[in-house]
Scaffold this motif. Sequence first.
Motif, PDB file in Angstrom:
ATOM      1  N   GLU A 197       1.444  -1.315  -0.294  1.00 13.88           N
ATOM      2  CA  GLU A 197       0.103  -0.076  -0.441  1.00 13.88           C
ATOM      3  C   GLU A 197       1.103   1.067  -0.202  1.00 13.88           C
ATOM      4  O   GLU A 197       1.756   1.616   0.584  1.00 13.88           O
ATOM      5  N   ALA A 198       0.419   2.332  -0.732  1.00 10.75           N
ATOM      6  CA  ALA A 198       1.537   3.869  -1.145  1.00 10.75           C
ATOM      7  C   ALA A 198       0.266   4.698  -0.584  1.00 10.75           C
ATOM      8  O   ALA A 198      -0.779   4.818  -1.574  1.00 10.75           O
ATOM      9  N   THR A 199       0.809   5.660  -0.080  1.00 10.14           N
ATOM     10  CA  THR A 199       0.511   7.378  -0.198  1.00 10.14           C
ATOM     11  C   THR A 199       1.645   8.129  -0.980  1.00 10.14           C
ATOM     12  O   THR A 199       2.448   8.685  -0.647  1.00 10.14           O
ATOM     13  N   LEU A 200       0.732   8.643  -1.847  1.00  9.67           N
ATOM     14  CA  LEU A 200       1.576   9.436  -3.054  1.00  9.67           C
ATOM     15  C   LEU A 200       2.066  11.133  -1.819  1.00  9.67           C
ATOM     16  O   LEU A 200       0.518  11.307  -1.476  1.00  9.67           O
ATOM     17  N   LEU A 201       2.895  11.761  -1.536  1.00 10.30           N
ATOM     18  CA  LEU A 201       3.325  12.860  -0.775  1.00 10.30           C
ATOM     19  C   LEU A 201       3.294  13.687  -1.232  1.00 10.30           C
ATOM     20  O   LEU A 201       2.498  15.016  -1.338  1.00 10.30           O
ATOM     21  N   SER A 202       4.352  13.711  -2.418  1.00  7.38           N
ATOM     22  CA  SER A 202       4.918  14.973  -2.381  1.00  7.38           C
ATOM     23  C   SER A 202       6.010  14.700  -4.323  1.00  7.38           C
ATOM     24  O   SER A 202       6.652  13.371  -4.356  1.00  7.38           O
ATOM     25  N   ASP A 203       5.417  15.289  -5.392  1.00  7.03           N
ATOM     26  CA  ASP A 203       6.407  15.087  -6.890  1.00  7.03           C
ATOM     27  C   ASP A 203       7.894  16.147  -6.414  1.00  7.03           C
ATOM     28  O   ASP A 203       7.701  17.134  -6.872  1.00  7.03           O
ATOM     29  N   ARG A 204       8.618  15.401  -6.962  1.00  8.59           N
ATOM     30  CA  ARG A 204       9.985  15.376  -6.909  1.00  8.59           C
ATOM     31  C   ARG A 204      10.311  16.002  -8.461  1.00  8.59           C
ATOM     32  O   ARG A 204      10.972  16.507  -8.462  1.00  8.59           O
ATOM     33  N   GLY A 205       9.552  15.262  -9.323  1.00  8.36           N
ATOM     34  CA  GLY A 205      10.205  16.097 -10.983  1.00  8.36           C
ATOM     35  C   GLY A 205      10.291  15.027 -11.785  1.00  8.36           C
ATOM     36  O   GLY A 205      11.181  14.067 -10.874  1.00  8.36           O
ATOM     37  N   GLY A 206      10.096  14.942 -12.775  1.00  6.99           N
ATOM     38  CA  GLY A 206      11.469  13.257 -13.773  1.00  6.99           C
ATOM     39  C   GLY A 206      10.482  11.627 -12.708  1.00  6.99           C
ATOM     40  O   GLY A 206      11.472  11.150 -13.465  1.00  6.99           O
TER      41      GLY A 206
END
Length: 349
Positions: A80-89
């Motif tokens: 299970e994963a919860t995305l937190l922040s987009d670092r780009g690329g």
Amino acid sequence: MKLSDFDFDLPDGLIATRPARPRSSARLLVATPDELLDRRVWDLPGLLRPGDLLVLNDTKVIPARLRGLRRRGEAAARIEATLLSDRGGGLWMALVRPLRKLREGEVIDFGEGLSATFEGVEEGQARLRFALSPDAFAEALARAGSMPLPPYIEALRPADEADREDYQTVWAAREGAVAAPTASLHFDADLLRSLEAAGIGFVHVTLHVGAGTFLPVKVDDIRDHRMHAEWGEVTEAAAAIIRAARAEGRRVIAVGTTAMRLLETAARAGRGEVVPWQGETDIFITPGFDFRACDGLMTNFHLPRSTLMMLVSAFLGIDRIREVYDHAIREGYRFFSYGDASLLLPGGR
């Protein structure tokens, strides 16, 4: 101050797991230093003054909750994963369970054409690399992901299709949040039209609400708490509208603690005046805080021992907030993200 100063007993039956329908039918507790009024959110046009300016957070919640499989030979394990922040690329920071079972370089298949390579751990968060273009990633995430409901709701029921609409504001525009600015969930198109007809103004700012908003405070001395950081922006146009309202003596009312935290951050950057601002804020508002940007706050009822309880206690006064919450519990108001709302006006109506 001590963490116990912000504690209270809440009956389980007052935790809302679904929103009011229609949105603006939710109850609204209006609180000033001298009065408590039991109303509905749709009463706002008559409770506010012509010329008041509502500051709205236009962040958009992404379907950040993912469930997938990690395969190792013939064996497979659920992840299970919860995305937190987009670092780009294609790189995202995420909360992953169980994190300890992953090895660098392993691929997690989330289905619907969405998979990620695990690239290690950074400050307790997983580094997940998605090999898709931004548009393809957004499309796959929309199919594979679910709305990241708060933990206390997910403990009672899973997210479903209704949450894709319910857990999103009607003016959501800028993707990036993994939690909703929940006070704003009470507004619908009819209420916005009524407010406009009553001479109430609006301005949009952006604060991408992070999962850290649900993290418990674990230290007894609240001065030792480390606040999570969230990305926000007050544009030049928005800052000008807010400064004009204050210069003309009109009230600036934040809809939600996220909008308030962002405005107070921008006001500190401008030495008391809200200025254009962009970046990450970890502002921590506790009793004794000097408010420089906001005259009122519309907000839901918050978890005990939370940073948001500290914020509302700072704004209206800790003793008065205790009275407000005692009244709300006694009168059966619904609490937390899908619950009812309060309108806090330290200067009176």
